[in-house]
Design an enzyme around this catalytic site. Structure first.
Site, PDB file in Angstrom:
ATOM      1  N   ARG A  43      -7.766  72.850  31.046  1.00 40.82           N
ATOM      2  CA  ARG A  43      -8.780  71.959  31.622  1.00 40.82           C
ATOM      3  C   ARG A  43      -9.961  71.776  30.684  1.00 40.82           C
ATOM      4  O   ARG A  43     -10.654  70.763  30.757  1.00 40.82           O
ATOM      5  CB  ARG A  43      -9.309  72.547  32.925  1.00 40.82           C
ATOM      6  CG  ARG A  43      -8.322  72.481  34.045  1.00 40.82           C
ATOM      7  CD  ARG A  43      -8.818  73.217  35.228  1.00 40.82           C
ATOM      8  NE  ARG A  43     -10.049  72.597  35.685  1.00 40.82           N
ATOM      9  CZ  ARG A  43     -10.540  72.746  36.898  1.00 40.82           C
ATOM     10  NH1 ARG A  43      -9.907  73.493  37.767  1.00 40.82           N
ATOM     11  NH2 ARG A  43     -11.646  72.159  37.242  1.00 40.82           N
TER      12      ARG A  43
ATOM     13  N   ASP B 129     -21.044  80.509  31.423  1.00 37.85           N
ATOM     14  CA  ASP B 129     -19.716  80.121  30.943  1.00 37.85           C
ATOM     15  C   ASP B 129     -19.259  80.955  29.737  1.00 37.85           C
ATOM     16  O   ASP B 129     -18.125  80.806  29.279  1.00 37.85           O
ATOM     17  CB  ASP B 129     -19.685  78.628  30.571  1.00 37.85           C
ATOM     18  CG  ASP B 129     -19.613  77.741  31.812  1.00 37.85           C
ATOM     19  OD1 ASP B 129     -19.522  78.273  32.928  1.00 37.85           O
ATOM     20  OD2 ASP B 129     -19.642  76.498  31.657  1.00 37.85           O
TER      21      ASP B 129
ATOM     22  N   ARG C 290     -20.021  76.945  45.653  1.00 36.05           N
ATOM     23  CA  ARG C 290     -20.644  75.953  44.775  1.00 36.05           C
ATOM     24  C   ARG C 290     -21.149  74.790  45.624  1.00 36.05           C
ATOM     25  O   ARG C 290     -20.550  73.724  45.678  1.00 36.05           O
ATOM     26  CB  ARG C 290     -19.649  75.503  43.694  1.00 36.05           C
ATOM     27  CG  ARG C 290     -19.188  76.671  42.850  1.00 36.05           C
ATOM     28  CD  ARG C 290     -18.223  76.276  41.764  1.00 36.05           C
ATOM     29  NE  ARG C 290     -18.855  75.677  40.613  1.00 36.05           N
ATOM     30  CZ  ARG C 290     -18.212  75.344  39.499  1.00 36.05           C
ATOM     31  NH1 ARG C 290     -16.924  75.544  39.400  1.00 36.05           N
ATOM     32  NH2 ARG C 290     -18.857  74.788  38.494  1.00 36.05           N
TER      33      ARG C 290
ATOM     34  N   LYS D  44     -17.208  69.359  26.776  1.00 31.97           N
ATOM     35  CA  LYS D  44     -16.554  68.925  28.018  1.00 31.97           C
ATOM     36  C   LYS D  44     -17.578  68.567  29.085  1.00 31.97           C
ATOM     37  O   LYS D  44     -17.472  67.523  29.734  1.00 31.97           O
ATOM     38  CB  LYS D  44     -15.634  70.036  28.532  1.00 31.97           C
ATOM     39  CG  LYS D  44     -15.087  69.752  29.920  1.00 31.97           C
ATOM     40  CD  LYS D  44     -14.312  70.915  30.484  1.00 31.97           C
ATOM     41  CE  LYS D  44     -15.139  72.004  31.094  1.00 31.97           C
ATOM     42  NZ  LYS D  44     -15.442  71.890  32.522  1.00 31.97           N
ATOM     43  N   ASN D  45     -18.558  69.431  29.272  1.00 27.20           N
ATOM     44  CA  ASN D  45     -19.477  69.189  30.388  1.00 27.20           C
ATOM     45  C   ASN D  45     -20.421  68.014  30.137  1.00 27.20           C
ATOM     46  O   ASN D  45     -20.910  67.405  31.091  1.00 27.20           O
ATOM     47  CB  ASN D  45     -20.246  70.470  30.742  1.00 27.20           C
ATOM     48  CG  ASN D  45     -19.335  71.479  31.428  1.00 27.20           C
ATOM     49  OD1 ASN D  45     -18.233  71.136  31.853  1.00 27.20           O
ATOM     50  ND2 ASN D  45     -19.781  72.720  31.527  1.00 27.20           N
TER      51      ASN D  45
HETATM   52  C1  UD1 Z   1     -22.031  73.278  35.659  1.00 27.96           C
HETATM   53  C2  UD1 Z   1     -20.865  73.401  34.723  1.00 27.96           C
HETATM   54  C3  UD1 Z   1     -20.298  74.813  34.726  1.00 27.96           C
HETATM   55  C4  UD1 Z   1     -21.405  75.835  34.488  1.00 27.96           C
HETATM   56  C5  UD1 Z   1     -22.593  75.603  35.402  1.00 27.96           C
HETATM   57  C6  UD1 Z   1     -23.792  76.484  35.070  1.00 27.96           C
HETATM   58  C7  UD1 Z   1     -19.898  71.178  34.755  1.00 27.96           C
HETATM   59  C8  UD1 Z   1     -18.785  70.298  35.214  1.00 27.96           C
HETATM   60  N1  UD1 Z   1     -19.841  72.459  35.111  1.00 27.96           N
HETATM   61  O1  UD1 Z   1     -21.514  73.522  36.969  1.00 27.96           O
HETATM   62  O2  UD1 Z   1     -19.323  74.915  33.710  1.00 27.96           O
HETATM   63  O3  UD1 Z   1     -20.902  77.135  34.733  1.00 27.96           O
HETATM   64  O4  UD1 Z   1     -23.036  74.230  35.308  1.00 27.96           O
HETATM   65  O5  UD1 Z   1     -24.189  76.299  33.750  1.00 27.96           O
HETATM   66  O6  UD1 Z   1     -20.803  70.772  34.047  1.00 27.96           O
HETATM   67  N2  UD1 Z   1     -26.351  75.206  43.359  1.00 27.96           N
HETATM   68  C9  UD1 Z   1     -26.817  75.047  44.648  1.00 27.96           C
HETATM   69  N3  UD1 Z   1     -26.858  73.792  45.183  1.00 27.96           N
HETATM   70  C10 UD1 Z   1     -26.452  72.689  44.497  1.00 27.96           C
HETATM   71  C11 UD1 Z   1     -25.970  72.847  43.176  1.00 27.96           C
HETATM   72  C12 UD1 Z   1     -25.929  74.113  42.644  1.00 27.96           C
HETATM   73  O7  UD1 Z   1     -27.205  76.018  45.300  1.00 27.96           O
HETATM   74  O8  UD1 Z   1     -26.521  71.583  45.037  1.00 27.96           O
HETATM   75  C13 UD1 Z   1     -26.315  76.553  42.734  1.00 27.96           C
HETATM   76  C14 UD1 Z   1     -24.903  77.016  42.384  1.00 27.96           C
HETATM   77  O9  UD1 Z   1     -24.299  77.656  43.484  1.00 27.96           O
HETATM   78  C15 UD1 Z   1     -25.173  77.957  41.234  1.00 27.96           C
HETATM   79  C16 UD1 Z   1     -26.378  77.334  40.529  1.00 27.96           C
HETATM   80  O10 UD1 Z   1     -26.971  76.458  41.478  1.00 27.96           O
HETATM   81  O11 UD1 Z   1     -25.560  79.217  41.712  1.00 27.96           O
HETATM   82  C17 UD1 Z   1     -26.039  76.554  39.283  1.00 27.96           C
HETATM   83  O12 UD1 Z   1     -25.027  75.590  39.569  1.00 27.96           O
HETATM   84  P1  UD1 Z   1     -24.912  74.220  38.763  1.00 27.96           P
HETATM   85  O13 UD1 Z   1     -25.800  74.282  37.562  1.00 27.96           O
HETATM   86  O14 UD1 Z   1     -25.081  73.093  39.694  1.00 27.96           O
HETATM   87  O15 UD1 Z   1     -23.405  74.289  38.296  1.00 27.96           O
HETATM   88  P2  UD1 Z   1     -22.353  73.123  38.250  1.00 27.96           P
HETATM   89  O16 UD1 Z   1     -23.049  71.804  37.971  1.00 27.96           O
HETATM   90  O17 UD1 Z   1     -21.436  73.229  39.407  1.00 27.96           O
END
Ligand code: UD1
Length: 433
Positions: A400, A308, A125, A22-23
């Protein structure tokens, strides 16, 4: 009132085939509009998140032709790039991956207006790293009335150091930078298998990306992309979910269409607690015949233990002997399933980002509610391992990200059905006895 009705107690036994990731799919589908050519994409998971994204892409003018549940042809040529390119509808607001349309549209049209992303409520997030990347490439980014508005005269290659390892930011910056002028280096990049898959997809359209899968990604901007045909990698988390289902129900599952290397962190923990994990070229078999042992887990970016998979693993550990400790280091609100699991007899205490799990011998069926996607799947596993009947509502979260979840579990001997009404619940109970 979409809910699952489940009668637990049967070990899950048999074979299951894992779908596309999915991701990875969410990044790849969004990136597909970056070419005026056609992208033929296969092994796409037919789940709510991908369908919502495809619908939003269609609304901005992309041509989407479904060739089957897992196969789609996408063309971005029909998108009117002279317009405002606004991505917003009531469904897209609820998903996380809407943000990939910023990277894709900004890369190709140098502008995008996308509603702020939703997604599972597993903690704050932020998207500051995405924005930092777009700005470093020369875009002006503003958040106004719930929309992210990004615009650039031109995108120029640059050197970006991510302050946190972010899957979303890495993919988004990689997309935009691949049509920028000049070279971009992303340091402290995420290394998840889906990062590599999106990079491979972009390269198959003519991008020049090297180093995906390491923490330094180098991108040489190109002018435009061309047609491609691409098959999405198998879903590591769906596979991991069935692995923990085998363990929690003391079953024996052959999990096919996987890349065992992507599952190493999960396999290692399952072996450590006493499960049998056999790896084949594109399958893993997980067997657990007795009560397993406790362990300690800390979630980390890939190749660490995936956040996850944290709730599903907790369900298995809460049935193991002794005391296990889980530290959640990625998202701060990822223990919302604990209250639900407690209803089944689990003994778990949380303190900040740590869960202390005192193993119990059995779960008993209960009425529960899925708090988010992965936690919802974890509760389903718990219910399949429990004595008696359980119901789980709010299964929209689970749909989802899991394709034909109930059907796949039934094929392994799980007694589970979707019930829309109390009458259907009663009918299930009468039939199963
Ligand atoms: C993606 C996945 C989700 C998974 C996560 C971590 C998708 C759609 N979702 O989510 O299933 O749980 O990776 O493997 O692919 N952060 C910041 N600033 C940012 C972005 C992230 O501080 O701009 C922090 C987040 O709060 C979190 C960490 O970085 O603590 C990791 O987040 P991130 O890898 O970005 O997760 P997602 O892309 O939202």
């Amino acid at each position: 009132m979409d809910q699952y009705i489940i009668k637990g107690g049967n070990p899950l036994v048999g074979e299951v085939v894992i779908g596309g990731a999915k991701n990875a799919a969410l990044g790849i589908l969004a990136a597909a509009i970056m070419t005026d050519g056609e992208c033929h994409i296969d092994n796409m998971p037919d789940v709510r998140d991908t369908n919502v994204l495809l619908q939003a892409m269609e609304q901005i003018g992309a041509r989407i032709v479904r060739k089957g549940p897992n196969e789609v042809v996408i063309s971005g040529q029909s998108i009117d790039g002279s317009g405002d390119l606004i991505v917003d509808n009531e469904y897209i607001r609820k998903i996380r991956a809407s943000y990939y349309l910023i990277g894709a549209l900004l890369g190709k049209y140098k502008k995008a207006q996308v509603v702020l992303p939703g997604g599972c409520d597993i903690g704050s997030r932020p998207i500051d790293q995405h924005i930092k990347g777009f700005e470093a490439l020369g875009a002006k980014v503003e958040i106004s009335r719930g929309m992210i508005i990004a615009e650039a005269e031109e995108l120029r290659g640059t050197h970006i150091y991510l302050d946190v390892v972010s899957v979303g930011a890495t993919i988004n910056i990689m997309m935009a930078a691949s049509l920028a002028r000049g070279n971009t280096i992303i340091e402290n990049a995420a290394k998840e298998p889906h990062i590599v898959d999106v990079a491979n997809f972009l390269n198959s359209m003519g991008a020049n990306i090297k180093g995906a899968g390491t923490d330094v990604i180098r991108i040489k901007g190109v002018e435009k992309f061309h047609n491609t045909s691409y098959s999405i990698i198998p879903d590591q988390i769906e596979a991991g979910t069935f692995m923990t289902a085998a363990v929690a129900t003391k079953g024996d599952i052959m999990i096919r269409n996987v890349i065992p290397k992507h599952l190493e962190a999960i396999s290692a923990k399952l072996i450590e607690i006493g499960a049998e994990v056999d790896e084949f070229d594109d399958a893993v078999r997980v067997v657990a015949s007795k009560r397993l042992k406790s362990t300690q887990i800390k979630t980390l970016p890939y190749p660490g233990f995936p956040t996850d998979m944290q709730p599903q693993m907790a369900v298995a550990l809460a049935l193991s002997k002794g005391t296990s400790v889980i530290t959640e280091s990625i998202f701060e609100n990822r223990f919302r399933y604990v209250d639900e699991l407690t209803k089944m007899g689990a003994n778990i205490k949380t303190e900040g980002n740590t869960a202390i799990i005192m193993g119990v011998e059995r779960y008993t069926g209960a009425r529960m509610s899925a708090p988010d996607l992965r936690a919802g799947a974890a509760l389903v596993i718990a219910a399949l391992a429990a004595d008696g009947y359980s119901t789980i509502d709010q299964i929209g979260y689970i749909l989802r990200g899991y394709e034909k979840f109930d059907e796949k579990l039934r094929s392994l001997g799980g007694l589970i059905e979707i019930a829309d009404t109390e009458r259907e619940v009663q009918k299930f109970k009468l039939r199963i006895g």
